[in-house]
Design an enzyme around this catalytic site. Structure first.
Site, short mmCIF file in Angstrom:
data_model
loop_
_atom_site.label_atom_id
_atom_site.label_comp_id
_atom_site.label_asym_id
_atom_site.label_seq_id
_atom_site.Cartn_x
_atom_site.Cartn_y
_atom_site.Cartn_z
N GLU A 146 1.31 -0.94 9.13
CA GLU A 146 2.32 -0.80 8.07
C GLU A 146 2.10 -1.70 6.86
OE1 GLU A 146 6.33 -0.69 9.67
OE2 GLU A 146 5.86 1.05 10.89
N THR A 169 6.20 9.02 1.46
CA THR A 169 7.14 9.86 2.22
C THR A 169 7.88 9.08 3.30
OG1 THR A 169 5.46 10.51 3.81
CG2 THR A 169 5.69 11.89 1.85
N PRO A 192 0.85 -1.19 0.00
CA PRO A 192 0.00 0.00 0.00
C PRO A 192 0.89 1.25 0.00
CG PRO A 192 -0.46 -1.44 1.89
CD PRO A 192 0.84 -1.88 1.31
N TYR A 228 14.98 14.15 18.56
CA TYR A 228 15.05 14.18 17.10
C TYR A 228 16.42 14.72 16.71
CZ TYR A 228 13.09 14.89 12.39
OH TYR A 228 12.79 14.85 11.05
N GLY A 234 0.87 5.48 0.22
CA GLY A 234 0.11 6.70 0.52
C GLY A 234 0.76 7.88 -0.17
#
Lengths: 533, 533
Positions: free
Chosen positions: A248, A121, A116, A448, A118
């Protein structure tokens, strides 16, 4: 048109000021600029499709190139070099849940793998086909991109799973609502992708993660159409939403998503504050979130990220003034930028702002110029465009992220940054590494980390640099008490490290769920759970 | 000492004023007062244990009687009549996770069924042994009732799973923290039970449901010790916490629970408001929660619950004054009581109160006397004691609850109340039925219905009344778009209705998870998933 080998639309590019580049060069010598492949020659490499003809499936080479890779650094290197390795055998563009069912049926009967897709990204290899004897069908959800229903009484919106961020927001905004989900990939990523990979947005402090927004939806599975109804909360057994979330593509294809939406706020404002050092900055945001002061966004850049951001943004004279002013107020070299937002009604925002500023003040914080908060909001989705600029200057840039409890945040950050540096030093360079904390929880936060390293002499060498750094960073997470991903999912790149987080028993539970739906191992194999050889 | 056949400690009882009883009698003729069995004679009925001797296991008859039933109405009728049916073959009282492992091992080797027992407060049959050829071992977690660790930096507390509500709070309070989880069963129910049955507390608006508090923990399973680490949030695949939550003893025995705690608030206040009618009351609370006004508790009694509560509380002269005053302000017969709370710092509380009152005012609300909010807080855990008083007056009282989206709340409430009435009318009486909304979400709320019906001539007849009412109420939920339970779990009583909520595919997923852990079907069989015959 969307770039075939980079981020975003090719009508937009970002400029990095000369002074910013000079700053970076003073920290790290760039590598050579590597040659780009062109689209036409990559299309010529695509082998013949192994799929049987189907009216919903395109075997067009351009479609297959455009769906072969996501946005991870290895994907970037593959796209820029033209060395793709594997392409899907075909791409389908369904327009309804029924068509998704038809496609899954077609794949199942013919033993095709299904991926799949989307917004494409993923930065963790979710949508990359692997070399396999089974042909691979990629299902691009991009034509299922409408607001299908909005129940204003219960504030539930139903979207086609392929609806990208800007469409989600513009369609809701017309009715006076927002989803409030703003991951950095927002311009391209889709609502179905957010659910499948457990995404988190920049304003999760107010709106929650996608888990809190996801009220129900439809997944087309080999066992049939699985619909989870919208119920505000339930104590009836395990929560099945939490199994669809993060699936996922391993259990089926999400075709419709129902989300909890929020009335547009009367007011939204963003601010910048400088705090003398990282520990004070961390303590201040922790205090705010543990005391439930209702901010909508909260982020702490460590000292090097603070400096790098100021430099890369240019505006040297502003920076000089700012540094003089901050130094006068006691914020010198170690100063850290905190960005935060308030969203809501004016009185509540005023109180939240006042209470937050009172905490920052106690930790020596001083407010930055009003322009800085506004700039953050304007540029919030622009970071991915930076990769293009740095690439053309001989640099690779990549990020990785985790989350951990507050008592481990500093040591985890230090361990991650050190791991990246050591990995680079094997090759004779020290990566430029900096970090921010975001997505604050009472229990902890996400960490991050961004790192810049020089291109190698060849693509192969550049990839070797990346592999060593990624491995070291992932090990530092897996050896800590931290998640392998707070917001990017597992994909194929993080799959080897999932066991450190879930344990043997947890891995067996997840494997059991996947196999329950996919006894033929055709659904996005190798993603989340490593492929058994 | 804890009552063996009713609620709570036998040193406490509630009084219901004469005028309150008269009010109820004016609505519904009571049935006969049925004779109570005595403890000694019940103990004499207990058959010989089928368990092999084990140093950690008691086969004492008194222990087996005290662990045979929960607190559902059928349990109540069983305990009062002495007609228990089935007793566990023995009860173990482990003190460590290792001892729980020893016990599970002993059970597994001997093919014994295992029922984990927390506070024994289930109202859905979770802990009742079923008639079976396999002996039944109940594991009472009551000796694992300590605060094991408190990490103040990350605000994570680790408790033994058998720690009851008052112990949880008093141990945290000593350090300046609260869990903030206050289900009505709080005095007796345990932190492990809350996790196993997905409990929700009266202040879920501030502190969340147990799902939001549960950070990790240990479950002893037939596959080994399953430890879920504390991580603030993760995008790494399905969330395994959400599988342990609501597992109801079907996958293992929860032995340690780690929860997110909150600093004690500076101030907490509760208030009462009267709104002219139910629709206005519902709209006002919906507006408050959808606009994120940070209250800590919010509850709407419908008109008959409002009247019943005022009458049963006595204070006739206060009620008369109140009714005169409210009628003067336009709040007449249909008036609904809204109870709400603010918890936090003083300035935030003042703003929240002001903003909430401004919404209530727009819907015609008027503030009740300050005493009413205080009374609510004082009596918040007292409702279960009412059953004793009504029982001695010839009545049974029971409750059931669900949750649904806002656009279905009124019709779902009406359907549930009508179903209860019609079920009673078959037997020639109309139950006294009233409802409140609580646990407000932007998407919807829980609906909590209380019904009073007369005792039958015999225990058997009383049970027949209950069965018919419970069946009708459960069908009205299953036929709506609502959960079979928002806060009481599935247990054995709701198991037949779970499929309506989860669907065939969802049921197969849950069954797969249970069987993964329990291929011998020995863990609390019949709970959550009906026993296959």
């Amino acid at each position: 048109m969307r770039r075939w080998n980079g981020w975003g639309d090719d009508s937009f590019s970002m400029t990095t000021p000369e002074s910013g580049m000079e700053f970076l060069q003073s920290k790290l010598t760039p590598g050579p600029v590597l040659p780009d492949a062109d689209f036409a020659s990559v299309c010529e490499q695509v082998p013949e499709s192994r799929l049987q003809d189907h009216p919903l499936v395109s075997k067009d080479n351009a479609d297959r190139v455009r769906h072969a890779r996501g946005q991870s650094l290895p994907d970037w290197l593959a796209m820029r070099s033209g060395d793709f390795g594997v392409f899907p055998d075909g791409v389908a563009f369904p327009e309804t849940t029924e068509q998704v069912e038809t496609l899954l049926d077609y794949a199942w009967k013919n033993d095709y793998q299904v991926i799949p897709y989307g917004g494409g990204t993923s930065v963790a290899g979710h949508i990359n086909p692997l070399q396999s004897v089974q042909p691979v069908l990629t299902i691009d959800m991009g034509r299922m991109s409408r607001l299908l229903d909005l129940n204003e009484d219960s504030q539930i919106a139903t979207f086609g799973a392929g609806t990208p961020g800007p469409e989600v927001e513009s369609q809701l905004r017309a009715h006076g609502y927002t989803l409030g989900h703003f991951p950095q990939s927002w311009e391209l990523s889709t609502i179905g992708g957010w659910v499948a990979s457990r995404s988190s947005g920049q304003q999760s402090l107010r709106y929650g993660r996608i888990e809190q927004m996801f009220a129900g939806g439809i997944m087309v599975t080999p066992k049939g159409r699985w619909q989870i109804p919208t119920i505000p909360a339930s104590s009836a057994g395990p929560d099945l939403r939490e199994m669809m979330l993060g699936s996922e593509g391993r259990m089926g294809v999400i075709s419709e998503v129902q989300v909890r939406v929020t009335p547009l706020a009367k007011e939204e404002r963003f601010f910048a504050v400088f705090v003398p050092n990282f520990e004070s900055a961390k303590q201040s945001v922790k205090e705010i979130v543990q005391n439930k002061i209702p901010l909508s966004m909260l982020r702490v850049s460590n000292a090097l990220e603070t400096e790098t951001q100021l430099r890369l943004a240019g505006h040297e004279s502003l920076i000089k003034w700012l540094e003089r002013y901050l130094s006068f107020r006691g914020n010198k070299d170690g100063k850290c930028l905190i960005t935060f937002g308030v969203t809501g009604n004016k009185k509540q925002n005023a109180l939240s702002l006042k209470q937050a500023m009172s905490v920052f003040s106690r930790f020596g914080g001083v407010k930055g110029p009003a322009m800085m908060g506004k700039k953050w909001a304007e540029n919030r989705f622009k970071f991915p465009y930076l990769r293009e600029n740095l690439w053309l200057a001989g640099y690779c840039v990549d990020t990785f992220e985790t989350a951990t409890d507050w008592h481990r945040v500093t040591s985890q950050m230090e361990s991650m940054e050190a791991a990246v540096k050591m990995a680079g030093e094997q090759f004779g360079f020290t990566p430029h590494v900096y970090t921010h904390l975001s997505h604050m929880y009472a229990q902890g936060c996400s960490i991050y980390t961004t790192y810049v390293f020089p291109n190698g002499e060849t693509y192969q060498q550049t990839m070797a640099y990346w592999k060593a750094i990624k491995q070291a960073a992932s090990e530092s997470v897996a050896n800590g008490h931290a998640t392998i991903s707070h917001q990017h999912g597992v994909g194929k790149d993080h799959a080897p490290f999932l066991k450190a987080e879930k344990g043997d028993i947890g891995m067996a539970v997840i494997k059991g769920m996947v196999e329950h739906f996919d006894d033929k191992q055709l659904l996005n194999p190798g993603t989340m759970l490593e492929k058994e050889s």
